[in-house]
Design an enzyme around this catalytic site. Structure first.
Site, PDB file in Angstrom:
ATOM      1  N   ASP A 100       0.873  -1.177   0.000  1.00  0.00           N
ATOM      2  CA  ASP A 100       0.000   0.000   0.000  1.00  0.00           C
ATOM      3  C   ASP A 100       0.913   1.231   0.000  1.00  0.00           C
ATOM      4  O   ASP A 100       2.049   1.189   0.498  1.00  0.00           O
ATOM      5  CB  ASP A 100      -0.871  -0.038   1.260  1.00  0.00           C
ATOM      6  CG  ASP A 100      -1.639   1.249   1.463  1.00  0.00           C
ATOM      7  OD1 ASP A 100      -2.514   1.539   0.639  1.00  0.00           O
ATOM      8  OD2 ASP A 100      -1.325   1.966   2.415  1.00  0.00           O
ATOM      9  N   SER A 139      -2.083   0.489  -5.007  1.00  0.00           N
ATOM     10  CA  SER A 139      -2.711   1.686  -4.438  1.00  0.00           C
ATOM     11  C   SER A 139      -4.021   2.068  -5.114  1.00  0.00           C
ATOM     12  O   SER A 139      -4.259   1.724  -6.278  1.00  0.00           O
ATOM     13  CB  SER A 139      -1.740   2.870  -4.562  1.00  0.00           C
ATOM     14  OG  SER A 139      -2.299   4.061  -4.039  1.00  0.00           O
ATOM     15  N   ASN A 140      -4.827   2.815  -4.353  1.00  0.00           N
ATOM     16  CA  ASN A 140      -6.018   3.474  -4.922  1.00  0.00           C
ATOM     17  C   ASN A 140      -5.590   4.538  -5.925  1.00  0.00           C
ATOM     18  O   ASN A 140      -6.339   4.874  -6.847  1.00  0.00           O
ATOM     19  CB  ASN A 140      -6.829   4.186  -3.826  1.00  0.00           C
ATOM     20  CG  ASN A 140      -7.721   3.250  -3.052  1.00  0.00           C
ATOM     21  OD1 ASN A 140      -8.081   2.165  -3.511  1.00  0.00           O
ATOM     22  ND2 ASN A 140      -8.102   3.664  -1.849  1.00  0.00           N
ATOM     23  N   SER A 166       0.287  -3.265   4.513  1.00  0.00           N
ATOM     24  CA  SER A 166      -0.434  -1.994   4.630  1.00  0.00           C
ATOM     25  C   SER A 166      -0.542  -1.521   6.080  1.00  0.00           C
ATOM     26  O   SER A 166      -0.644  -2.337   6.999  1.00  0.00           O
ATOM     27  CB  SER A 166      -1.852  -2.138   4.053  1.00  0.00           C
ATOM     28  OG  SER A 166      -2.546  -0.904   4.098  1.00  0.00           O
ATOM     29  N   THR A 213       1.506   3.956   4.183  1.00  0.00           N
ATOM     30  CA  THR A 213       2.346   2.771   4.427  1.00  0.00           C
ATOM     31  C   THR A 213       3.780   3.034   3.973  1.00  0.00           C
ATOM     32  O   THR A 213       4.715   2.953   4.757  1.00  0.00           O
ATOM     33  CB  THR A 213       1.781   1.535   3.702  1.00  0.00           C
ATOM     34  OG1 THR A 213       0.440   1.304   4.158  1.00  0.00           O
ATOM     35  CG2 THR A 213       2.635   0.292   3.955  1.00  0.00           C
ATOM     36  N   PHE A 273      -8.377  -1.060   7.167  1.00  0.00           N
ATOM     37  CA  PHE A 273      -9.453  -1.395   6.204  1.00  0.00           C
ATOM     38  C   PHE A 273      -8.883  -2.192   5.031  1.00  0.00           C
ATOM     39  O   PHE A 273      -9.540  -3.068   4.462  1.00  0.00           O
ATOM     40  CB  PHE A 273     -10.163  -0.123   5.710  1.00  0.00           C
ATOM     41  CG  PHE A 273      -9.427   0.648   4.656  1.00  0.00           C
ATOM     42  CD1 PHE A 273      -8.589   1.704   4.994  1.00  0.00           C
ATOM     43  CD2 PHE A 273      -9.571   0.319   3.311  1.00  0.00           C
ATOM     44  CE1 PHE A 273      -7.906   2.409   4.018  1.00  0.00           C
ATOM     45  CE2 PHE A 273      -8.889   1.019   2.328  1.00  0.00           C
ATOM     46  CZ  PHE A 273      -8.045   2.063   2.676  1.00  0.00           C
ATOM     47  N   ASP A 274      -7.648  -1.882   4.691  1.00  0.00           N
ATOM     48  CA  ASP A 274      -6.974  -2.528   3.549  1.00  0.00           C
ATOM     49  C   ASP A 274      -6.553  -3.944   3.940  1.00  0.00           C
ATOM     50  O   ASP A 274      -6.761  -4.904   3.190  1.00  0.00           O
ATOM     51  CB  ASP A 274      -5.759  -1.667   3.198  1.00  0.00           C
ATOM     52  CG  ASP A 274      -5.128  -1.990   1.857  1.00  0.00           C
ATOM     53  OD1 ASP A 274      -4.022  -1.467   1.605  1.00  0.00           O
ATOM     54  OD2 ASP A 274      -5.720  -2.754   1.068  1.00  0.00           O
ATOM     55  N   ARG A 290      -7.355  13.495   5.392  1.00  0.00           N
ATOM     56  CA  ARG A 290      -7.043  12.105   5.046  1.00  0.00           C
ATOM     57  C   ARG A 290      -8.244  11.195   5.302  1.00  0.00           C
ATOM     58  O   ARG A 290      -8.591  10.344   4.465  1.00  0.00           O
ATOM     59  CB  ARG A 290      -5.826  11.625   5.860  1.00  0.00           C
ATOM     60  CG  ARG A 290      -5.547  10.136   5.818  1.00  0.00           C
ATOM     61  CD  ARG A 290      -5.081   9.631   4.496  1.00  0.00           C
ATOM     62  NE  ARG A 290      -4.660   8.234   4.585  1.00  0.00           N
ATOM     63  CZ  ARG A 290      -4.535   7.422   3.546  1.00  0.00           C
ATOM     64  NH1 ARG A 290      -4.782   7.870   2.340  1.00  0.00           N
ATOM     65  NH2 ARG A 290      -4.156   6.165   3.703  1.00  0.00           N
ATOM     66  N   ASN A 315      -3.047   0.467   6.770  1.00  0.00           N
ATOM     67  CA  ASN A 315      -4.475   0.792   6.848  1.00  0.00           C
ATOM     68  C   ASN A 315      -5.302  -0.449   7.171  1.00  0.00           C
ATOM     69  O   ASN A 315      -5.442  -1.336   6.316  1.00  0.00           O
ATOM     70  CB  ASN A 315      -4.938   1.409   5.523  1.00  0.00           C
ATOM     71  CG  ASN A 315      -4.221   2.720   5.243  1.00  0.00           C
ATOM     72  OD1 ASN A 315      -4.415   3.697   5.967  1.00  0.00           O
ATOM     73  ND2 ASN A 315      -3.365   2.743   4.231  1.00  0.00           N
ATOM     74  N   TYR A 337      -0.172   5.200   0.259  1.00  0.00           N
ATOM     75  CA  TYR A 337      -0.434   6.338   1.162  1.00  0.00           C
ATOM     76  C   TYR A 337      -0.618   5.847   2.603  1.00  0.00           C
ATOM     77  O   TYR A 337      -1.531   5.094   2.886  1.00  0.00           O
ATOM     78  CB  TYR A 337      -1.683   7.093   0.710  1.00  0.00           C
ATOM     79  CG  TYR A 337      -1.574   7.662  -0.696  1.00  0.00           C
ATOM     80  CD1 TYR A 337      -2.129   6.984  -1.777  1.00  0.00           C
ATOM     81  CD2 TYR A 337      -0.913   8.855  -0.930  1.00  0.00           C
ATOM     82  CE1 TYR A 337      -2.025   7.488  -3.066  1.00  0.00           C
ATOM     83  CE2 TYR A 337      -0.805   9.374  -2.225  1.00  0.00           C
ATOM     84  CZ  TYR A 337      -1.358   8.678  -3.280  1.00  0.00           C
ATOM     85  OH  TYR A 337      -1.257   9.182  -4.557  1.00  0.00           O
ATOM     86  N   LYS A 345     -10.001   0.048  -2.937  1.00  0.00           N
ATOM     87  CA  LYS A 345      -9.903  -0.863  -1.794  1.00  0.00           C
ATOM     88  C   LYS A 345     -11.033  -0.540  -0.823  1.00  0.00           C
ATOM     89  O   LYS A 345     -11.406   0.640  -0.700  1.00  0.00           O
ATOM     90  CB  LYS A 345      -8.561  -0.650  -1.083  1.00  0.00           C
ATOM     91  CG  LYS A 345      -7.336  -0.921  -1.938  1.00  0.00           C
ATOM     92  CD  LYS A 345      -6.077  -0.532  -1.184  1.00  0.00           C
ATOM     93  CE  LYS A 345      -4.828  -0.870  -1.951  1.00  0.00           C
ATOM     94  NZ  LYS A 345      -3.615  -0.493  -1.192  1.00  0.00           N
TER      95      LYS A 345
END
Ligand code: 2OP
Length: 225
Positions: free
Chosen positions: A8, A116-117, A173, A12, A177-178, A39, A175, A10, A149
């Site tokens: 990931d 990444s997104n 990651s 990470t 959620f990821d 963010r 994140n 952003y 994601k």
């Protein structure tokens, strides 16, 4: 088969709080909370657009969440200041542990991809500006699927794009959620707990491994084999 690692970007590899210094010069001591709200709203917009199936790329989520945050904090930034802030999103710094850890992982034969997104172009620019693009075999962008994601389709796409399989690929990651999205899609996933204050969502879907720095990753990957 060599193990494929999807990093990931952003939050990470890249520190999104890197915009705080630019923000401080514009809005003073609100900068830190402003940056965090920006963010959080950026991600919320990606989740909502994914669920609504009303796609706009991550750059649009970033600019529209900046607009929201300005209104939320009753901060009036000029168009030039907003453009400067959005431009700073392509010059954010890599975390201190990234270069050393990625170099060792490549030497050890791992296949590294950014995942990444962000649009491929935006991520390529960001990684080049941060001086870390050369560690990666490629960039996999959710923008190719016009989704975000943690849509399970984006993790399946990562495997297809990198010619990996669930038992030879990891998501890395910071994140939750990821990480939960990747685990729910059947991938191994390492959670990089970038802050002691970070809380992993209590869903009962746990990371395969937890690390507090990318320096720990190689040892955990080898131990998990
Ligand atoms: C990513 O880089 C948004 O951090 C998330 O895809």
């Amino acid at each position: 088969m060599a193990t494929t690692l999807g990093f990931d970007v952003y939050g990470t590899l890249i520190d999104t709080q890197g915009v705080i210094s630019t923000l401080e010069s514009m809005i003073g001591d609100k900068a830190s909370s402003f940056s965090q709200t920006w963010r959080e709203k950026q991600l919320e917009y990606s989740f909502r657009r994914g669920l609504m199936q009303n796609y706009a790329n991550f750059g649009v989520c970033t600019s529209q969440s900046l607009e929201y945050t300005c209104q939320h904090y009753a901060v009036s930034l000029t168009d030039t200041q907003k453009s400067e802030l959005l431009a700073s999103y392509s010059t954010l710094p890599a975390f201190d542990d990234v270069q050393g850890a990625l170099g060792k992982l490549r030497e050890a034969g791992f296949r590294l991809h950014a995942f990444s997104n962000g649009s491929e172009a935006a991520v390529e620019t960001l990684l080049n500006n941060a001086g870390i693009r050369d560690y990666f075999d490629g960039v996999v962008s959710c923008d190719d699927l016009r989704s975000f994601k943690p849509n399970p389709a984006v993790y399946a796409y990562f495997l297809r794009k990198t010619k990996a399989t669930n038992d030879s690929a990891w998501l890395i990651s910071s994140n939750p959620f990821d990480v939960i999205g990747a685990r729910s899609a059947g991938m191994y996933a390492a959670w990089v707990q970038r802050s002691q204050a970070a809380v992993f969502d209590p869903w009962g879907i746990e990371p395969t491994v937890r690390i507090s720095s990318l320096v720990e990753l190689q040892g955990e990957l080898v131990a998990a084999r």
